[in-house]
Design an enzyme around this catalytic site. Structure first.
Site, PDB file in Angstrom:
ATOM      1  N   GLY A 215       2.130  -7.700   3.456  1.00  0.00           N
ATOM      2  CA  GLY A 215       1.054  -7.457   4.242  1.00  0.00           C
ATOM      3  C   GLY A 215       0.766  -6.174   4.783  1.00  0.00           C
ATOM      4  O   GLY A 215       1.914  -5.341   4.678  1.00  0.00           O
ATOM      5  N   ASN A 216      -0.220  -6.018   5.391  1.00  0.00           N
ATOM      6  CA  ASN A 216      -0.363  -4.373   6.324  1.00  0.00           C
ATOM      7  C   ASN A 216      -1.205  -4.742   7.330  1.00  0.00           C
ATOM      8  O   ASN A 216      -1.744  -6.021   7.651  1.00  0.00           O
ATOM      9  CB  ASN A 216      -0.911  -3.488   5.215  1.00  0.00           C
ATOM     10  CG  ASN A 216      -2.432  -3.892   4.949  1.00  0.00           C
ATOM     11  OD1 ASN A 216      -3.065  -3.845   5.429  1.00  0.00           O
ATOM     12  ND2 ASN A 216      -2.339  -4.179   3.434  1.00  0.00           N
TER      13      ASN A 216
END
Ligand code: PMT
Length: 410
Positions: A215-216
């Site tokens: 993810g980020n």
């Protein structure tokens, strides 16, 4: 304007009509929020509203005098209700009691609020609140039908616990929802009226196994601010959201997705009849080549562990192909999150992805980019032209992006 003001509300004359219901105290919060947003808020209390909450409370939060029926008979002003009603950009009546709904439906004018409503030329939002039995009563329902037919906006009531202790339909919707609804009503004839805008926000998540993902740090704040600002200008907004836990701007059609592939499909579908796409989402560039069916276990002697990654679809590239094939969406705006060589890297993305505008984001700075409330961006247009903007709130960046979009749409 301060950081908190909302351009849509700036110097708008908004009348809040408060009737006699237990929820009357909640309207002080709405008066405060509208005032902070930059509106000029005049409050009118009915006689029975004053039994629940006093004019002093509203005057304190709005910085203007709150009016009661005594003001209808003042000698120092010429027909104050007509002046108030005629200059109002918006009238919100909350809580709207069964009695006031009946008065309005039948053109009765026996207190300051009902005569002001009769004189009003702008939109009127009614936010009913009453016991469930009173709401479902045939007389109330007939009055509401008349009011709807005459163009009054009816917001609620919600289902929930009422003052009587009963659960039913009759509860006043919360001030935050009233504020969102007011933005839709006030913005309806804005510069983006009749335009369909697709906005993406938040980060995508690419599963590795049933419990882990790539993810980020995107919170969705920038994309949600753009969606809200577009609604404020009258656009029909489809908001395609990766991982983000923010409340949906009132009036937006929200589509939640998880992966880049899902976001790609949702964006392409929504863009088929859209006027513009604004891609503020942080999309993963890589996904696990193979999704493990079960949680990946470490063993006693696991030291190194490698995951094979493959590319995700480039959404803007796919949008470019669709635009070439069917002409939709005519305008595409991308973002570029960079930690070095901001202008060179962003310009390369602008050209490669066939964008009309790219918003270059220096995400290395602590006060800009991911998860914070402020942003520092540079606009780079397809025809050349680099416009660096100062540090500002994400809501302000959103307004500037839409100013550019409006120019692009011609
Ligand atoms: O959500 P916030 O916490 O408010 O943070 C805002 C933000 C930093 C996420 C936002 O302002 C931003 O910069 N978004 C773009 C992030 C990004 O993915 O940048 P990129 O340089 O990797 O991609 C360039 C453009 O291509 C972007 O518009 C992106 O959405 C798009 N893209 C990227 C990868 C991919 N597979 N497909 C794409 O379409």
């Amino acid at each position: 304007m301060t950081m908190d003001t909302i351009p849509l509300f700036h110097n708008k004359n908004i009348i809040l009509g408060v009737c006699g219901g237990i929820a009357a105290y909640k309207i002080a919060e709405l008066a405060s929020k509208l005032t902070q947003a930059g509106a000029l808020v005049d409050v009118i209390l009915t006689e029975s509203a004053t039994k629940f909450v006093g004019p002093v409370t509203f005057a304190a939060v709005s910085g203007r005098s709150a009016l009661t029926d005594a003001d209808l008979w003042r000698h120092d002003q010429h027909v104050p209700h007509v002046q108030l009603g005629e200059k109002a950009d918006l009238l919100i009546i909350a809580p709207a009691t069964a009695n006031t709904l009946a008065k309005l439906a039948h053109g009765q004018a026996d207190n300051l609020l009902s005569v002001t409503a009769l004189a009003a030329r702008g939109p009127i939002i009614l936010v009913p609140a009453m016991d469930g039995g009173m709401w479902s009563n045939a007389a109330t329902q007939a009055n509401v039908a008349i009011l709807r037919e005459r163009g009054f906006h009816i917001l609620g009531p919600a289902l929930g616990r009422m003052a009587s202790g009963l659960i039913g339909e009759g509860r006043m919707v919360e001030p935050a929802e009233m504020l969102g609804y007011a933005r839709v009503v006030l913005g309806a004839k804005g510069q983006l009226a009749k335009r369909k805008i697709v906005v993406s926000a938040g980060g995508t998540q690419e599963a590795i196994d049933p419990v882990r993902f790539i993810g980020n740090r995107s919170s969705g704040k920038q994309g949600f601010a753009i969606a809200q600002a577009a609604i404020d200008r009258g656009a029909a907004v489809t908001l395609i959201v990766g991982a983000a836990t923010l409340p949906t701007p009132y009036g937006a059609k929200r589509i939640d997705v998880e992966t880049a592939q899902q976001m790609c499909e949702a964006v392409l579908a929504a863009c088929r009849d859209a006027d513009a796409l604004i891609m503020a989402a942080a999309v993963a560039d890589f996904q696990a080549a193979q999704l493990a069916a079960h949680k990946i276990k470490k063993t006693q002697d696991t030291v190194d562990f490698a995951i094979q990654l493959t590319r995700t679809p480039d959404i803007l590239q796919a949008v470019k192909d669709q635009k070439e094939a069917i002409g939709k969406p005519p305008i595409t705006i991308g973002f570029a999150a960079e930690t070095q060589n901001l202008i060179e890297n962003a310009t390369a993305k602008l050209t490669r992805k066939g964008l009309d505008l790219i918003v270059a984001n220096d995400v290395a700075a602590a006060d800009a980019g991911f998860a914070v409330d402020t942003n520092r961006v540079t606009f780079i247009g397809a025809g050349g032209g680099v416009e660096p903007l100062a540090l500002m709130s994400k809501a302000q960046v959103a307004e500037r992006v839409l100013d550019r979009l409006i120019k692009l749409l011609g």
